[in-house]
Design an enzyme around this catalytic site. Structure first.
Site, mmCIF file in Angstrom:
data_model
loop_
_atom_site.group_PDB
_atom_site.id
_atom_site.type_symbol
_atom_site.label_atom_id
_atom_site.label_comp_id
_atom_site.label_asym_id
_atom_site.label_seq_id
_atom_site.Cartn_x
_atom_site.Cartn_y
_atom_site.Cartn_z
ATOM 1 N N GLY A 138 -43.920 5.192 -17.331
ATOM 2 C CA GLY A 138 -42.514 4.820 -17.211
ATOM 3 C C GLY A 138 -42.114 4.890 -15.751
ATOM 4 O O GLY A 138 -42.199 5.956 -15.138
ATOM 5 N N VAL A 139 -41.719 3.737 -15.183
ATOM 6 C CA VAL A 139 -41.266 3.770 -13.778
ATOM 7 C C VAL A 139 -39.825 3.281 -13.704
ATOM 8 O O VAL A 139 -39.500 2.291 -13.062
ATOM 9 C CB VAL A 139 -42.181 2.975 -12.807
ATOM 10 C CG1 VAL A 139 -43.195 3.885 -12.173
ATOM 11 C CG2 VAL A 139 -42.869 1.799 -13.470
ATOM 12 N N GLY A 140 -38.958 4.006 -14.428
ATOM 13 C CA GLY A 140 -37.530 3.685 -14.452
ATOM 14 C C GLY A 140 -36.800 4.414 -13.337
ATOM 15 O O GLY A 140 -37.342 4.628 -12.246
ATOM 16 N N LYS A 196 -25.698 17.545 -26.126
ATOM 17 C CA LYS A 196 -26.174 16.197 -25.816
ATOM 18 C C LYS A 196 -25.488 15.227 -26.760
ATOM 19 O O LYS A 196 -25.135 15.587 -27.892
ATOM 20 C CB LYS A 196 -27.688 16.119 -26.012
ATOM 21 C CG LYS A 196 -28.361 14.990 -25.290
ATOM 22 C CD LYS A 196 -28.909 15.447 -23.949
ATOM 23 C CE LYS A 196 -29.701 14.375 -23.273
ATOM 24 N NZ LYS A 196 -30.365 14.871 -22.065
ATOM 25 N N ALA A 207 -38.560 7.856 -12.154
ATOM 26 C CA ALA A 207 -39.942 7.730 -11.679
ATOM 27 C C ALA A 207 -40.062 6.814 -10.471
ATOM 28 O O ALA A 207 -40.979 6.986 -9.664
ATOM 29 C CB ALA A 207 -40.842 7.252 -12.810
HETATM 30 N N1 LIG Z 1 -32.171 10.414 -15.221
HETATM 31 C C1 LIG Z 1 -32.180 11.723 -15.052
HETATM 32 O O1 LIG Z 1 -31.553 12.270 -14.136
HETATM 33 C C2 LIG Z 1 -33.003 12.575 -15.988
HETATM 34 C C3 LIG Z 1 -32.874 13.961 -15.922
HETATM 35 C C4 LIG Z 1 -33.679 14.744 -16.739
HETATM 36 C C5 LIG Z 1 -34.559 14.151 -17.618
HETATM 37 N N2 LIG Z 1 -34.658 12.799 -17.670
HETATM 38 C C6 LIG Z 1 -35.620 12.218 -18.590
HETATM 39 O O2 LIG Z 1 -36.599 11.478 -17.840
HETATM 40 C C7 LIG Z 1 -37.015 10.336 -18.596
HETATM 41 C C8 LIG Z 1 -36.768 9.079 -17.785
HETATM 42 O O3 LIG Z 1 -35.396 8.988 -17.474
HETATM 43 P P1 LIG Z 1 -34.813 7.750 -16.628
HETATM 44 O O4 LIG Z 1 -33.412 8.090 -16.337
HETATM 45 O O5 LIG Z 1 -35.738 7.409 -15.530
HETATM 46 O O6 LIG Z 1 -34.842 6.636 -17.739
HETATM 47 P P2 LIG Z 1 -35.093 5.069 -17.572
HETATM 48 O O7 LIG Z 1 -34.673 4.455 -18.839
HETATM 49 O O8 LIG Z 1 -34.518 4.565 -16.289
HETATM 50 O O9 LIG Z 1 -36.693 4.997 -17.399
HETATM 51 C C9 LIG Z 1 -37.569 5.157 -18.452
HETATM 52 C C10 LIG Z 1 -38.610 4.059 -18.313
HETATM 53 O O10 LIG Z 1 -39.611 4.279 -19.300
HETATM 54 C C11 LIG Z 1 -39.987 3.020 -19.831
HETATM 55 N N3 LIG Z 1 -40.623 3.233 -21.133
HETATM 56 C C12 LIG Z 1 -40.039 3.495 -22.337
HETATM 57 N N4 LIG Z 1 -40.972 3.645 -23.287
HETATM 58 C C13 LIG Z 1 -42.172 3.498 -22.666
HETATM 59 C C14 LIG Z 1 -43.523 3.552 -23.103
HETATM 60 N N5 LIG Z 1 -43.834 3.792 -24.385
HETATM 61 N N6 LIG Z 1 -44.509 3.365 -22.193
HETATM 62 C C15 LIG Z 1 -44.207 3.128 -20.903
HETATM 63 N N7 LIG Z 1 -42.942 3.050 -20.433
HETATM 64 C C16 LIG Z 1 -41.955 3.233 -21.296
HETATM 65 C C17 LIG Z 1 -38.717 2.206 -19.853
HETATM 66 O O11 LIG Z 1 -38.979 0.825 -19.895
HETATM 67 C C18 LIG Z 1 -38.055 2.660 -18.539
HETATM 68 O O12 LIG Z 1 -38.389 1.823 -17.452
HETATM 69 C C19 LIG Z 1 -36.240 10.419 -19.910
HETATM 70 O O13 LIG Z 1 -37.003 11.110 -20.864
HETATM 71 C C20 LIG Z 1 -35.003 11.244 -19.553
HETATM 72 O O14 LIG Z 1 -34.450 11.902 -20.667
HETATM 73 C C21 LIG Z 1 -33.900 11.993 -16.878
HETATM 74 C C1 LIG Z 2 -26.693 16.063 -17.228
HETATM 75 C C2 LIG Z 2 -27.694 15.009 -17.103
HETATM 76 C C3 LIG Z 2 -27.963 14.646 -15.755
HETATM 77 C C4 LIG Z 2 -28.729 15.277 -18.047
HETATM 78 C C5 LIG Z 2 -30.073 14.644 -17.891
HETATM 79 N N1 LIG Z 2 -30.106 13.367 -18.547
HETATM 80 C C6 LIG Z 2 -31.062 15.618 -18.467
HETATM 81 O O1 LIG Z 2 -31.686 15.380 -19.463
HETATM 82 O O2 LIG Z 2 -31.225 16.673 -17.891
#
Ligand SMILES: NC(=O)c1ccc[n+]([C@@H]2O[C@H](COP(=O)([O-])OP(=O)(O)OC[C@H]3O[C@@H](n4cnc5c(N)ncnc54)[C@H](O)[C@@H]3O)[C@@H](O)[C@H]2O)c1
Ligand SMILES: CC(C)C[C@H](N)C(=O)O
Length: 365
Positions: free
Chosen positions: A180-182, A80, A185
């Site tokens: 978190g609705v990024g 990472k 979500a």
């Molecule tokens: N994007 C992917 O494909 C992926 C894959 C595996 C894991 N993840 C994990 O999933 C999580 C979300 O990823 P994402 O890509 O949607 O990120 P993102 O940044 O788009 O969404 C995260 C959201 O959480 C909000 N947030 C941060 N701190 C907060 C808090 N204390 N309370 C409420 N909301 C809060 C942010 O404002 C944001 O809208 C992360 O932990 C990431 O590592 C993502």
């Molecule tokens: C390779 C990526 C899509 C990794 C992703 N952010 C995860 O935590 O799994």
């Protein structure tokens, strides 16, 4: 901080510090374990309070990727990157190109992708300097944004966990609280809404909350109110360490299933929720959809093939729950066993990864 002591603790292979004054790049690449193959894991851009916080995060996330990739059946190790900076203010093209050159210097030991704070556009900039990047624009034959696919995997895994807790995997009429609705979500909420679930959401970004309220009729609550909601399922989809001594006593949900990485603050918190009878879908199992999707690029990307694998995360969650019940252990330990057993089996037949030629990333445009 004693860096070598930290590396020894979980047998990390390599920690790479990348600095480029012109662009302001300050990045740390952590490579945990390459027994199964090159280390694949995203690049997170975040404003860390201290350099030590950044190192600790890189290490924790890299180890998580080793387990995630192993349990997902991928022939990939874990790594990472954290880029120190504000993703809203500090990004520039030179920064991502400089980062790409550092990745190229690792000659395939590490392959990057998106994580919190980075986007497909950032990956495209990295791609101008190196082939060892996934999740770039589909026009390059790539898989694009992994988040919607991660969301689908979380949805599938949540259904499997719900089946264990409620005797049915239907989410119709269930109340689901989403932290978190990024990127991930939002799509998860779409699946849940379509199935007839009732959504309670929170986010520190007000426009993200508004979007979920408008599009899915979600009920909005303040950030610190999310844990205590009368919900059937709690879906942590923001940052890590949110299952801890303060939050566990507030939880009413019988299932925890969300996308956030490193949800347990400490392992003992996994023991605590197990004792309370909460069905916990281990984070790195349920959120593997994104990495499964980007990893498919190494075979010449097929969306259909990737989605089929992601759909099967339902079965992986079922398997973890059955190991947990069979051995009388929390699900987080059952997940670790699944991953560790695969790594141990493969370690017998191959040693440390060496980039010994080409793979199909090299043939992209
Ligand atoms: N994007 C992917 O494909 C992926 C894959 C595996 C894991 N993840 C994990 O999933 C999580 C979300 O990823 P994402 O890509 O949607 O990120 P993102 O940044 O788009 O969404 C995260 C959201 O959480 C909000 N947030 C941060 N701190 C907060 C808090 N204390 N309370 C409420 N909301 C809060 C942010 O404002 C944001 O809208 C992360 O932990 C990431 O590592 C993502
Ligand atoms: C390779 C990526 C899509 C990794 C992703 N952010 C995860 O935590 O799994």
């Amino acid at each position: 901080m004693e860096i070598f002591k930290s590396l020894e603790k979980y047998d990390y292979e390599q920690l790479v510090f990348c600095q480029d004054e012109t662009s302001g790049l300050k990045a740390i690449i952590a490579i945990h374990d390459t027994t199964l193959g090159p280390a694949l894991g995203g690049a997170r851009m975040w404003t860390y309070a201290t350099e030590e916080d950044a190192i600790v995060d890189a290490l924790r996330l890299a180890r998580g990727m080793t387990y995630k990739n192993a349990a997902a059946g991928l022939n990939l190790g874990g790594g990472k990157t954290v880029i120190i900076g504000d993703p809203l203010k500090d990004k520039n093209e030179e920064m991502f190109r400089a980062f790409g050159r550092f990745i190229q210097g690792l000659n395939g030991r590490y392959i990057t992708a998106e994580d919190v704070g980075t986007t497909v556009a950032d990956m495209d900039m990295i791609h101008t300097e190196t082939d060892y990047v996934t999740g770039i624009s589909p026009e390059f034959g790539s898989s694009g944004n992994p988040s919607p696919v991660t969301a689908y995997g979380v949805y599938r895994g949540m259904k499997a966990a719900a089946k264990e807790a409620f005797g049915t995997d239907s989410l119709e009429g269930r109340t689901i609280s989403v932290q978190g609705v990024g990127n991930v979500a939002y799509t998860l909420c779409k699946y849940l809404h379509e199935e007839g679930a009732r959504l309670i959401v929170t986010d520190i970004n007000k426009s993200a909350v508004e979007r979920a309220v408008n599009d899915f009729g979600a009920i909005a609550v303040e950030a610190d109110e999310i844990y205590s909601q009368e919900a059937d399922i709690f879906a942590p989809c923001a940052l890590g360490a949110i299952i801890n001594d303060e939050t566990i006593p507030q939880l009413k949900a019988r299932v925890i299933a969300g996308s956030a990485n490193n949800q347990l603050k400490e392992e003992r918190h996994g023991d605590l929720i197990h004792e309370l009878g909460i069905v916990y879908a281990p984070d790195y199992i349920i959120n593997a959809g994104g990495v499964i999707n980007v990893a498919d690029e190494l075979n010449g990307y097929s969306h259909e093939r990737a989605m089929k694998k992601v759909e099967a995360l339902y079965d992986t969650i079922e398997k973890v729950i059955s190991i947990s019940k069979r051995d009388g252990i929390p699900t987080y330990i059952a997940a670790d066993r699944l991953a560790e057993e695969r790594i141990a089996r493969m370690a017998k037949s191959r040693g440390q990864f060496l980039q010994n030629g080409k793979h199909s990333l090299s043939s992209r445009g």
